[in-house]
Design an enzyme around this catalytic site. Structure first.
Site, PDB file in Angstrom:
ATOM      1  N   GLU A 196       0.816  -1.221   0.000  1.00  0.00           N
ATOM      2  CA  GLU A 196       0.000   0.000   0.000  1.00  0.00           C
ATOM      3  C   GLU A 196       0.848   1.270   0.000  1.00  0.00           C
ATOM      4  O   GLU A 196       0.400   2.318  -0.461  1.00  0.00           O
ATOM      5  CB  GLU A 196      -0.948   0.000   1.196  1.00  0.00           C
ATOM      6  CG  GLU A 196      -2.083  -1.021   1.093  1.00  0.00           C
ATOM      7  CD  GLU A 196      -1.708  -2.393   1.623  1.00  0.00           C
ATOM      8  OE1 GLU A 196      -0.505  -2.633   1.903  1.00  0.00           O
ATOM      9  OE2 GLU A 196      -2.618  -3.226   1.776  1.00  0.00           O
TER      10      GLU A 196
ATOM     11  N   PHE B  42     -11.127  -7.340  14.011  1.00  0.00           N
ATOM     12  CA  PHE B  42     -10.063  -7.793  13.112  1.00  0.00           C
ATOM     13  C   PHE B  42      -9.709  -6.690  12.111  1.00  0.00           C
ATOM     14  O   PHE B  42     -10.584  -6.132  11.456  1.00  0.00           O
ATOM     15  CB  PHE B  42     -10.512  -9.060  12.369  1.00  0.00           C
ATOM     16  CG  PHE B  42      -9.494  -9.555  11.380  1.00  0.00           C
ATOM     17  CD1 PHE B  42      -8.260 -10.031  11.806  1.00  0.00           C
ATOM     18  CD2 PHE B  42      -9.761  -9.537  10.017  1.00  0.00           C
ATOM     19  CE1 PHE B  42      -7.312 -10.472  10.891  1.00  0.00           C
ATOM     20  CE2 PHE B  42      -8.818  -9.983   9.100  1.00  0.00           C
ATOM     21  CZ  PHE B  42      -7.591 -10.455   9.537  1.00  0.00           C
ATOM     22  N   GLN B  43      -8.439  -6.378  12.024  1.00  0.00           N
ATOM     23  CA  GLN B  43      -7.905  -5.331  11.130  1.00  0.00           C
ATOM     24  C   GLN B  43      -8.503  -3.955  11.402  1.00  0.00           C
ATOM     25  O   GLN B  43      -8.681  -3.159  10.494  1.00  0.00           O
ATOM     26  CB  GLN B  43      -8.091  -5.731   9.657  1.00  0.00           C
ATOM     27  CG  GLN B  43      -7.243  -6.957   9.290  1.00  0.00           C
ATOM     28  CD  GLN B  43      -7.088  -7.178   7.803  1.00  0.00           C
ATOM     29  OE1 GLN B  43      -7.977  -6.854   7.033  1.00  0.00           O
ATOM     30  NE2 GLN B  43      -5.964  -7.751   7.389  1.00  0.00           N
TER      31      GLN B  43
ATOM     32  N   LYS C 187     -17.268  -0.552   6.486  1.00  0.00           N
ATOM     33  CA  LYS C 187     -17.713  -1.584   5.552  1.00  0.00           C
ATOM     34  C   LYS C 187     -19.221  -1.525   5.353  1.00  0.00           C
ATOM     35  O   LYS C 187     -19.723  -1.638   4.230  1.00  0.00           O
ATOM     36  CB  LYS C 187     -17.301  -2.966   6.076  1.00  0.00           C
ATOM     37  CG  LYS C 187     -17.484  -4.059   5.048  1.00  0.00           C
ATOM     38  CD  LYS C 187     -16.817  -5.355   5.488  1.00  0.00           C
ATOM     39  CE  LYS C 187     -16.960  -6.416   4.395  1.00  0.00           C
ATOM     40  NZ  LYS C 187     -16.346  -7.687   4.766  1.00  0.00           N
TER      41      LYS C 187
ATOM     42  N   MET D 112      24.593   8.410   1.372  1.00  0.00           N
ATOM     43  CA  MET D 112      24.583   9.707   2.038  1.00  0.00           C
ATOM     44  C   MET D 112      24.929   9.554   3.519  1.00  0.00           C
ATOM     45  O   MET D 112      25.645  10.373   4.092  1.00  0.00           O
ATOM     46  CB  MET D 112      23.215  10.378   1.872  1.00  0.00           C
ATOM     47  CG  MET D 112      23.192  11.834   2.278  1.00  0.00           C
ATOM     48  SD  MET D 112      24.383  12.836   1.375  1.00  0.00           S
ATOM     49  CE  MET D 112      23.332  13.568   0.120  1.00  0.00           C
TER      50      MET D 112
END
Lengths: 186, 617
Positions: free
Chosen positions: B51, B113-114, B163, B476
């Site tokens: 993502e 969940f999640q 949802k 760097m």
């Protein structure tokens, strides 16, 4: 560094207080006191924020508050004639010997006794934050059982026009006393 | 009025907003939206591999096109994976809209969940965000999100949709969903008196300088800025994100300022009597030590965001507003001038740097990153090219040696400095500009952070040209260790996979180049290939980026580029010159103490560890 009192009118939507509080934390400003409540306008809440910062810092806070989408208007009352009040509830321990003294002190501070039992007296006091601090100081030797303060609420004195005009911009050189670049007060 | 599911409303809104591509990754809480996607074939969905890639792609798309980029993810880990990309877009004012699924509204707060408080998590890194729990609120939230993302100072907006809100139906009324934002005032206008004062300062200046930032690109005002500079004879320097705002080929453009900016530019800033900052924000990488920054100069600051005024540098005139409007107001009041003396001073300083130009170094069998980048620029000059860089040494070399003439032709993570940005952002840019060549210039470290997106490029059949500047170091950081930590290379040497084989594993083309004489052939071959090509440019391991203003040092106290004739002398210990005066704040007291104990570097002014010609091999 000095105390600055800012008033913010915000949309009354979920999470708005979180947005304001988060702004102070991530921009590294320390909030002295923050109070929220309703206004005469439905859907609009009013915050009084006291921050310890420089004049330039106050301008940055103000500009950042304006950047929050839910903030409608910001006023800086620091240099305006204003009223500041706070409410404190102080529950102080009493004995038969000290009861009279404490009641006298409550009277001197124009506080009100709101609860009494055999071991405590609870007094309600309103006034400037300094007055409440003083009240606490005076009662401390007797033993404070519990205490709560609401935090300051402020309002400008007299007729203060409410405007939705966009923020005005000015720079340091215009205002010798004001060590900052912009002011967004209306 | 049509009744639609919340998921359908999302796609209807995206369509109405003119979205043609979205970057995303499905999951449980966003599944209704993915299911509805099949009914909206006009919007192309790009399946990413992580993502974070989706947000960088949306960001790259936004920066290349000027439009709003869109990324979609599921709840919890899907959304938290987006945070780096959102923060990157926030710091660089890139307009993206992220849509995330959230657990059902009744499950919120139960550690379902999640479940993650995504609006809470992204609050400090978004311009604004929404949690939507009812299908009837989706359209307005998305309309407002697009409006907020692209107006005023652009930025990322996140819309978290439960949802059940995606599953339930509501009437879809686009008109009724028009933004209602009573507190949002993106467009400011400075008072007339400020314009007059700005013009007076410009007309009175003897040594003026324009600091050109990304705001010029965002407002599309390249022509207007050039006109102002030409009229009033003002040299221009750009920030990193301002590269391309002013054509590199314009004689008015001096080059980049700041930590790795050109020496004559930083010297000019310190000598200037007027700085005209246009759409830039005085980042610490640009100013160096604020206490000594441009003390001789009055400052005019033009920015659309009031919070930038006086944030780092106190200014004399603040013009808050849209750059186009501000320039239109000032231009008529600006008098013609040439400032010949000022230009002579700058040109003299510039001439001194010619002996330090690494391009003059003949081929000595070593491959230098600067040469690779300069060669890519030379070989792609006749083509329309967008370069997307990651963060680190290669980014600075790109900024110095790829000469950008067009706005939006350099896309780079400036403010946040996000490693792993380049490859996904380049894929996004390619979707925005399919007719242009897109080059990724990336270090071997940053590339390994998001190299999985090669699979996305392969699946989508798009071509980006990936130039890995591979020095087997986190370059760097290694450079800082070399200069400021006595060459203790803690955790910076880095191995990588065989990048050629890696590309081939993704069914793409891989090339390797470790000779300067081979660069041309490699680039030519890359351009001819129809697929994405990954080139492993194996360059000098211990090369450093010059000039460099050490963090916290005065802007004109740079470590200059080594003189090229000296560079060729083997064993010479005079490869670069440290500034004559002590560098303040470079070493912490502890480090100075430690140095004193070991008998090395008696003071903060001591030269950092010597680099011998040997270490170049």
């Amino acid at each position: 560094m000095a105390k600055h009192t800012l008033i913010a009118y915000v949309e009354d939507v979920p999470g708005v207080l979180n947005r304001v509080a988060s702004l102070f934390r991530r921009r590294n400003f320390n909030i002295d006191s923050l109070t929220v409540g309703g206004t005469d306008q439905p859907g609009v809440s009013r915050l009084t924020v006291v921050v310890d910062t420089t004049e330039a810092g106050a301008r940055i806070v103000e500009a950042n508050l304006y950047k929050l989408v839910n903030v409608l208007r910001v006023d800086d009352l620091t240099h305006k004639a204003s009223l500041t009040r706070e409410l404190g509830l102080v529950k102080v321990k009493v004995t038969p010997d000290t009861r009279a003294q404490i009641l006298q002190l409550v009277d001197v501070f124009r506080a009100r006794v709101v609860d009494v039992d055999e071991k405590t007296i609870t007094a309600e006091v309103t006034g400037t934050p300094e007055k409440i601090a003083k009240f606490e100081l005076i009662l401390r030797p007797y033993g404070i059982a519990e205490m709560v303060r609401t935090g300051a609420v402020s309002m400008a004195r007299g007729h203060e026009p409410v405007s939705s005009a966009p923020p005005q911009v000015r720079t340091v050189t215009d205002h010798a006393h004001d060590n900052s670049g912009i002011s967004m007060s209306v | 009025m049509k009744k639609l599911t919340g998921a359908e409303i999302i796609w209807e809104c995206l369509q109405k907003e003119g979205v043609d591509v979205v970057f995303g990754y499905p999951g449980g809480a966003i599944l209704p939206t993915y299911d509805a996607m099949t009914k909206y074939p006009k919007i192309h969905h790009v399946l990413v591999r992580h993502e974070q890639g989706a947000t960088h792609m949306a960001d790259g798309y936004a920066r290349a096109s000027g439009k709003v980029g869109v990324a979609i993810a599921t709840s919890g880990p899907g959304a938290t994976n987006m945070v780096t990309g959102i923060a990157t877009a926030m710091m660089d004012s890139s307009p993206i809209v992220c849509i995330t699924g959230q657990v059902g509204s009744k499950a919120i707060g139960t550690d379902a969940f999640q479940e993650t408080d995504v609006t809470g998590v992204t609050l400090p890194v978004t311009k604004h965000n929404y949690l939507v729990t009812k299908p009837g609120d989706i359209a307005r939230a998305i309309r407002e999100a697009f409006y907020i993302a692209k107006s005023g100072r652009p930025g990322p907006v996140l819309v978290d949709i439960t949802k059940d809100a995606q599953q339930l139906t509501a009437e879809f009324d686009w008109e009724a969903a028009a933004p209602k934002l009573p507190g949002y005032r993106p467009n400011h206008r400075a008072p007339d008196s400020e314009f007059t004062r700005a013009a007076e300062l410009i007309n009175a200046a003897k040594r003026p300088l324009i600091l050109a930032g990304q705001g010029i690109i965002k407002s599309g005002t390249t022509e207007e800025v050039l006109k102002l500079a030409k009229t009033a004879g003002i040299p221009i320097t750009t920030t990193l994100l301002g590269i391309g705002a002013i054509p590199a080929s314009s004689p008015l453009n001096l080059g980049m300022m700041g930590m790795h900016g050109e020496s004559w530019v930083n010297e000019a800033i310190q000598q200037a009597d007027l700085l005209i900052a246009l759409g830039m924000r005085f980042d610490d990488r640009v100013t160096g030590n604020l206490k000594t920054y441009a003390l001789n100069a009055k400052k005019i600051h033009v920015d659309i965001d009031p919070t930038e005024i006086n944030k780092n540098v106190p200014v004399d005139v603040a013009l808050i507003g849209d750059l186009r409007e501000v320039l239109a107001e000032i231009q008529p009041q600006v008098k013609k001038a040439d400032h010949a003396d000022w230009w002579t001073t700058i040109k003299a300083a510039r001439g001194d740097s010619a002996v330090r130009d690494i391009q003059t170094l003949p081929d000595n069998g070593h491959l230098y990153a600067a040469h690779v980048i300069n060669d890519i620029w030379r070989l792609t000059q006749k083509r329309e090219t967008i370069v997307v860089t990651d963060v680190g040494q290669h980014q600075m070399w790109e900024a110095q040696y790829f000469r950008h003439d067009e706005p939006r032709s350099l896309i780079t993570s400036g403010g946040l400095g996000t490693m792993g940005f380049a490859l996904p952002a380049a894929i996004g840019a390619k979707f925005a500009c399919p007719d242009k060549d897109v080059w990724v210039v990336v270090g071997d470290g940053g590339f390994q952070m998001t190299s999985c997106e090669l699979a996305t490029a392969e699946q989508e059949g798009i071509k980006v040209n990936v130039a890995i500047i591979n020095n087997s170091f986190l370059g760097m950081v290694r450079q800082w260790q070399e200069f400021f930590y006595d060459k203790r290379y803690a955790a910076t040497p880095m191995t990588g996979p065989d990048f050629v084989k890696l590309a081939e594993a993704y069914r793409l083309s891989g090339l390797r180049c470790n000779q300067r004489s081979d660069v041309k052939a490699t680039v030519t071959k890359t351009l001819a290939d129809k697929k994405t090509v990954v080139i492993d440019f194996v360059v000098e391991k211990e090369d450093s980026v010059f000039p460099m203003v050490p963090a916290g040092a005065d802007l004109d106290k740079m470590i200059r580029r080594p003189k090229q004739d000296v560079m060729l002398e083997s064993g010479s210990d005079k490869e670069w010159e440290m500034p004559a005066s002590p560098l303040p704040n470079v070493f912490t007291e502890k480090q100075v103490e430690a140095k004193a104990l070991t008998g090395r570097g008696k003071s903060a002014s001591a030269r950092p560890a010597k680099k011998t010609a040997k270490s170049r091999r």
